[in-house]
Write an enzyme that holds these catalytic residues in place. Sequence first.
Site: not given
Length: 555
Positions: A47, A116, A152, A296
């Site tokens: 896409e 789309k 999609c 640490g």
Amino acid sequence: MPTPDTLRLALAQLNPTVGDVAGNLALARSARAEAAAAGADVIVFTELFLAGYPPEDLVLRPSFQDACRRATEDLAADTADGGPAVIVGTPWAEGGEVYNAVAVLDGGRVEAVRFKVDLPNYGVFDEKRVFAAGPLPGPVMVRGVRLGVPVCEDIWSPDVVECLSETGAEILVVPNGSPYRRTVYDERANVAAARIAESGLPLVYVNQVGGQDELVFDGASYVLNADHALAVALPAFETAVVLTEWLRTADGWRCADGPKAVRDDGERADYRACMLGLRDYVNKNGFPGVVLGLSGGIDSAICAALAVDALGPERVQCVMLPYRFTSCDSLDDAAACADALGVRYDSVPIGAVVEAFEAALAPLFAGMARGVAEENLQSRARGTLLMAISNKLGPMVVTTGNKSEMSVGYATLYGDMNGGFNPIKDLYKTEVYRLSALRNAWKPADAMGPGGVVIPERILTKAPTAELRENQTDQDSLPPYDVLDAVLERLVERERSVAEIVAEGFDEATVRRVERLLTLAEYKRRQAAPGVKVTKRNFGRDRRYPITNRFRDPA
């Protein structure tokens, strides 16, 4: 032309960069040449490949639209060589609108364009802001085969596929820009299975790979035949160009069995997403490497491991910034972690800086008890020094706050929140511990760091602390992390009410306190560095709450 009985379809699972139209075109040409050498008839890209996905408001810029159109036409011209036809995603400006489009290129020209239809406008997606929706499409004829090309989101509801099936599509070819989240594999599989069941057509799912700001695209492309059998599976979090072989049968087209990559999932997928997101953010934005404060503690340790795995130890600098509250254990653990990872390790004491801040403020703070303001001066001194190292030497500062801290504001603006990117921003503290233990037992195949134990065992077992005062632990200020994270997951990911969470057995006072902290910290989150999304709802793209907000769940 006779109807073909075979089709050789190449899937291009690649890592485009938003805005790098020339670079994306070069990637497409290289992949097409690879597919041609393998004998492909057609190659399918993802896409908006030529633009990079998601382009956001960049796609509204006319000069960008023009650059994408020229790249599409240049790639189309390449197909005059008789090699593979191309199906590629690109923005397409037409009639005063801009569309999320797929172009079919063959014979030296743009043969067809499809738009789309279903533009997602939820979660991380905002496509209705920039694109116009296309009409319901019909199939496109490519090398004698009618291909349906839903884009999609078009397969996440039945309408587009139903239209394609009814108008003669023989194979569904789906270009995707689908970002990773830890539930996504099952969701994709369920959607694909539904569309296959409704249409009776095989489905090709082609997804991009790579990091784009907070989003990480995992690839994991695949082919399902009409009987739902898995024919081909591409790896997750890796680029690949894979040839698939198709045969026309009495029951329609069928893909022959091909490679089936074993996909990392669960916590391994989360780790790889964080690693890839950091790698691409650093590399695509041109940073020579990264620098981070190594305290640490567990958060900075896993960030250091992710950075080394993403970039290699030679591109990672760790700095201990000790003050009088820094314990000997923290000094030893940070040095041991840096040694295990093989990174440059420096120590820059902050005592003189903090004392200078306090001296400057003494007239204003006279007569007041020491408190959070003085504690935060330590964090802000560290943030300032790390940013100075970045400015002078060039590496980007990695910030190391986890989602638990981001949720409740247990972080210092302009201090430990300083930085350009945060690979663990969407991981709760309990998840940080689990991923740290995982990394000590397993190294991703594409990681650039050493194998074996890279986070010293004591870092995983000691009580977490910011070390801003004597004998401080996180649990002095917060509920235990297993409780805090469980409540936050319900408030953030599931949008549960206080009453619903209490009904599950959580203490009401604790839940209300966490909800209050979550609301109050919104202004901090707005100023936090971007970071990789791995959960259903991350801060920033997914969860967008107002800063000024007086709503609280009723009693």
